[in-house]
Design a protein around this motif. Structure first.
Motif, PDB file in Angstrom:
ATOM      1  N   ALA A 153      73.990  34.118 -58.028  1.00 50.82           N
ATOM      2  CA  ALA A 153      73.137  33.374 -58.951  1.00 50.82           C
ATOM      3  C   ALA A 153      72.944  31.990 -58.358  1.00 50.82           C
ATOM      4  CB  ALA A 153      73.770  33.282 -60.338  1.00 50.82           C
ATOM      5  N   SER A 154      71.759  31.398 -58.614  1.00 47.02           N
ATOM      6  CA  SER A 154      71.455  30.128 -57.976  1.00 47.02           C
ATOM      7  C   SER A 154      70.549  29.270 -58.840  1.00 47.02           C
ATOM      8  CB  SER A 154      70.788  30.367 -56.614  1.00 47.02           C
ATOM      9  OG  SER A 154      70.517  29.157 -55.954  1.00 47.02           O
ATOM     10  N   GLY A 155      70.776  27.951 -58.782  1.00 46.88           N
ATOM     11  CA  GLY A 155      69.882  26.983 -59.399  1.00 46.88           C
ATOM     12  C   GLY A 155      69.425  26.005 -58.340  1.00 46.88           C
ATOM     13  N   ASN A 156      68.158  25.586 -58.404  1.00 41.46           N
ATOM     14  CA  ASN A 156      67.611  24.663 -57.411  1.00 41.46           C
ATOM     15  C   ASN A 156      66.621  23.722 -58.075  1.00 41.46           C
ATOM     16  OD1 ASN A 156      65.136  24.194 -55.322  1.00 41.46           O
ATOM     17  ND2 ASN A 156      67.110  24.114 -54.267  1.00 41.46           N
ATOM     18  N   SER A 157      66.691  22.436 -57.740  1.00 43.28           N
ATOM     19  CA  SER A 157      65.760  21.457 -58.298  1.00 43.28           C
ATOM     20  C   SER A 157      65.245  20.545 -57.196  1.00 43.28           C
ATOM     21  CB  SER A 157      66.438  20.624 -59.383  1.00 43.28           C
ATOM     22  OG  SER A 157      67.520  19.876 -58.839  1.00 43.28           O
ATOM     23  N   THR A 158      63.990  20.120 -57.324  1.00 43.84           N
ATOM     24  CA  THR A 158      63.387  19.215 -56.352  1.00 43.84           C
ATOM     25  C   THR A 158      62.493  18.209 -57.081  1.00 43.84           C
ATOM     26  OG1 THR A 158      61.434  20.594 -55.985  1.00 43.84           O
ATOM     27  CG2 THR A 158      63.344  21.010 -54.585  1.00 43.84           C
ATOM     28  N   ALA A 159      62.304  17.051 -56.445  1.00 42.92           N
ATOM     29  CA  ALA A 159      61.376  16.053 -56.951  1.00 42.92           C
ATOM     30  C   ALA A 159      60.792  15.305 -55.764  1.00 42.92           C
ATOM     31  CB  ALA A 159      62.070  15.075 -57.893  1.00 42.92           C
ATOM     32  N   GLU A 187      74.651  33.167 -65.160  1.00 42.78           N
ATOM     33  CA  GLU A 187      73.781  32.153 -65.739  1.00 42.78           C
ATOM     34  C   GLU A 187      73.314  31.216 -64.643  1.00 42.78           C
ATOM     35  OE1 GLU A 187      75.193  30.015 -69.155  1.00 42.78           O
ATOM     36  OE2 GLU A 187      76.513  31.657 -69.759  1.00 42.78           O
ATOM     37  N   ALA A 188      72.163  30.611 -64.829  1.00 45.32           N
ATOM     38  CA  ALA A 188      71.678  29.601 -63.899  1.00 45.32           C
ATOM     39  C   ALA A 188      70.658  28.735 -64.615  1.00 45.32           C
ATOM     40  CB  ALA A 188      71.054  30.229 -62.657  1.00 45.32           C
ATOM     41  N   ASP A 189      70.622  27.457 -64.270  1.00 42.14           N
ATOM     42  CA  ASP A 189      69.583  26.575 -64.787  1.00 42.14           C
ATOM     43  C   ASP A 189      69.411  25.393 -63.845  1.00 42.14           C
ATOM     44  OD1 ASP A 189      70.929  24.006 -65.803  1.00 42.14           O
ATOM     45  OD2 ASP A 189      72.108  25.517 -66.833  1.00 42.14           O
ATOM     46  N   GLU A 222      60.182  19.978 -59.926  1.00 44.15           N
ATOM     47  CA  GLU A 222      60.233  21.438 -59.899  1.00 44.15           C
ATOM     48  C   GLU A 222      61.664  21.927 -60.061  1.00 44.15           C
ATOM     49  OE1 GLU A 222      56.655  22.848 -57.027  1.00 44.15           O
ATOM     50  OE2 GLU A 222      58.363  21.916 -55.987  1.00 44.15           O
ATOM     51  N   ALA A 223      61.821  23.119 -60.619  1.00 41.16           N
ATOM     52  CA  ALA A 223      63.145  23.717 -60.807  1.00 41.16           C
ATOM     53  C   ALA A 223      63.038  25.232 -60.784  1.00 41.16           C
ATOM     54  CB  ALA A 223      63.759  23.258 -62.130  1.00 41.16           C
ATOM     55  N   THR A 224      64.088  25.885 -60.247  1.00 36.57           N
ATOM     56  CA  THR A 224      64.143  27.341 -60.160  1.00 36.57           C
ATOM     57  C   THR A 224      65.541  27.831 -60.509  1.00 36.57           C
ATOM     58  OG1 THR A 224      62.470  27.419 -58.413  1.00 36.57           O
ATOM     59  CG2 THR A 224      63.879  29.341 -58.641  1.00 36.57           C
ATOM     60  N   ALA A 225      65.614  28.917 -61.256  1.00 29.01           N
ATOM     61  CA  ALA A 225      66.878  29.580 -61.573  1.00 29.01           C
ATOM     62  C   ALA A 225      66.718  31.062 -61.275  1.00 29.01           C
ATOM     63  CB  ALA A 225      67.261  29.372 -63.037  1.00 29.01           C
ATOM     64  N   SER A 226      67.681  31.666 -60.555  1.00 27.49           N
ATOM     65  CA  SER A 226      67.547  33.066 -60.176  1.00 27.49           C
ATOM     66  C   SER A 226      68.904  33.754 -60.133  1.00 27.49           C
ATOM     67  CB  SER A 226      66.869  33.190 -58.807  1.00 27.49           C
ATOM     68  OG  SER A 226      67.651  32.569 -57.803  1.00 27.49           O
ATOM     69  N   SER A 227      68.877  35.090 -60.277  1.00 27.54           N
ATOM     70  CA  SER A 227      70.085  35.912 -60.187  1.00 27.54           C
ATOM     71  C   SER A 227      69.683  37.357 -59.948  1.00 27.54           C
ATOM     72  CB  SER A 227      70.916  35.816 -61.467  1.00 27.54           C
ATOM     73  OG  SER A 227      71.998  36.732 -61.438  1.00 27.54           O
ATOM     74  N   ASN A 228      70.524  38.097 -59.206  1.00 33.14           N
ATOM     75  CA  ASN A 228      70.277  39.525 -59.002  1.00 33.14           C
ATOM     76  C   ASN A 228      71.316  40.395 -59.706  1.00 33.14           C
ATOM     77  OD1 ASN A 228      72.515  39.112 -57.419  1.00 33.14           O
ATOM     78  ND2 ASN A 228      71.597  39.814 -55.499  1.00 33.14           N
TER      79      ASN A 228
END
Length: 333
Positions: A129-135, A39-41, A113-119
């Motif tokens: 799995a990774s979650g990333n957020s920026t402003a 999971e990621a968010d 901005e926000a990104t959630a990813s997993s392979n």
């Protein structure tokens, strides 16, 4: 060699081969671990606030941007962004004949901005799995008041203002069964927090050991916490908040670049110009730069449990004893 001697030699060889084969089967395993789910968010801005004042209850509950999340198996890479001008956080509410209040308002030009990813795909091998957020360009005003006296000019006031030219957070978990691990980080540039226009001393690097770089970026060790910020009871600040744990089968990590919590804060302690028309408590959290990730794994190795192993080994020994008994009988005859 007669037939009886041949049979005796045959019985003599079989038990040892049987024990050897059984031992091999009992100890053989196949390294075949699988990361079965993830999971990621992420979101750049989270507001969960409630203002309880006589006769009126105001609340804001929003995550922005939304939609940057995913659950695997089936790899995903989801990204979303939003402008501060597109956030609907409510409007001014009249709480007295000459007083209006709103809980939160962001700067229109802010980019979130926000990104959630997993392979994770259900097959064997290391996964992540990774979650990333920026402003960027974010200013957030909390508890805005507008006093309009019967005679004179309207007097605006903001209880708390948080601003940062840039911020981000990242949460990543990776590995396989028995070797899951997590890493997290956060960064805030040009962070400023004010109480009714007064900068907080809490953000002075020399006072609290906070680290700033040449670009004005602020970083801390995980879970830097300051209680009762500005002398206001219940107003608590956490920077680079990181929570989570890892075992052989499950690993998760939550990272918040900043969390400002209001634990039933008496709003009169903010000193807002409301002529005594506003009283009550403010509760909830403001979160900037949230990211979350999780992996779950199982061990697919073919192994026999200890009780079963003991039972099979006992049967093997019984087989040896029985064969030896037949061997003795054969020799006697």
């Amino acid at each position: 060699m007669n037939k009886k001697q041949a049979n005796a030699n045959l019985f003599s060889a079989r038990p040892f081969a049987s024990v050897l084969l059984t031992s091999i089967l009992l100890t053989a395993t196949t390294a075949n671990a699988t990361v079965v789910s993830s999971e990621a968010d992420a979101y750049a801005l989270g507001i969960d606030l409630s203002l309880d004042i006589p006769g009126v209850n105001l609340s804001v509950d929003v995550l922005a941007p939304t939609g940057a999340s995913g659950i695997a198996p089936s790899p995903f890479n989801n990204t979303n962004s939003i402008l501060g001008s597109d956030l609907g956080l409510g409007t001014q509410v009249t709480v007295a004949p000459t007083l209006s209040v709103s809980l939160a308002s962001p700067s229109d030009a802010a980019v979130l901005e926000a990104t959630a990813s997993s392979n994770v795909d259900g097959t064997t091998g290391s996964r992540d799995a990774s979650g990333n957020s920026t402003a960027t360009g974010l200013t957030l005003d909390i508890l805005n008041t507008l006093l309009a006296p019967p005679i004179g000019i309207a007097m605006p006031g903001t209880a708390v203002s948080i601003s940062a030219s840039a911020l981000n957070s990242t949460s990543t978990v990776s590995g396989d069964y028995g070797s899951l691990s997590s890493t997290g980080s956060s960064y805030i540039a040009d962070l400023a927090i004010t109480l009714f226009g007064t900068p907080l001393i809490i953000l002075g690097p020399s006072d609290f050991g906070l680290i700033t770089d040449v670009n004005g970026g602020l970083s801390t060790s995980p879970n830097f916490e300051a209680l009762n910020v500005g002398g206001i009871v219940g107003l608590n600040l956490i920077l680079n908040e990181q929570t989570g744990s890892c075992t052989n089968t499950l690993c998760d990590l939550t990272v918040n670049a900043l969390r400002l919590s209001f634990d039933a804060v008496d709003i009169s302690s903010f000193g807002l110009p409301t002529n005594g028309l506003l009283s009550g408590t403010l509760a909830g959290d403001i979160t900037l730069g949230h990211s979350y990730s999780q992996l779950a794994a199982v061990d697919n190795s073919v192994a026999v449990s200890t009780p079963t192993t003991v039972s099979l080994f006992a049967l093997a020994l019984l087989g040896v004893a029985f064969s030896n008994r037949k061997l003795v009988i054969a020799r006697k005859s």
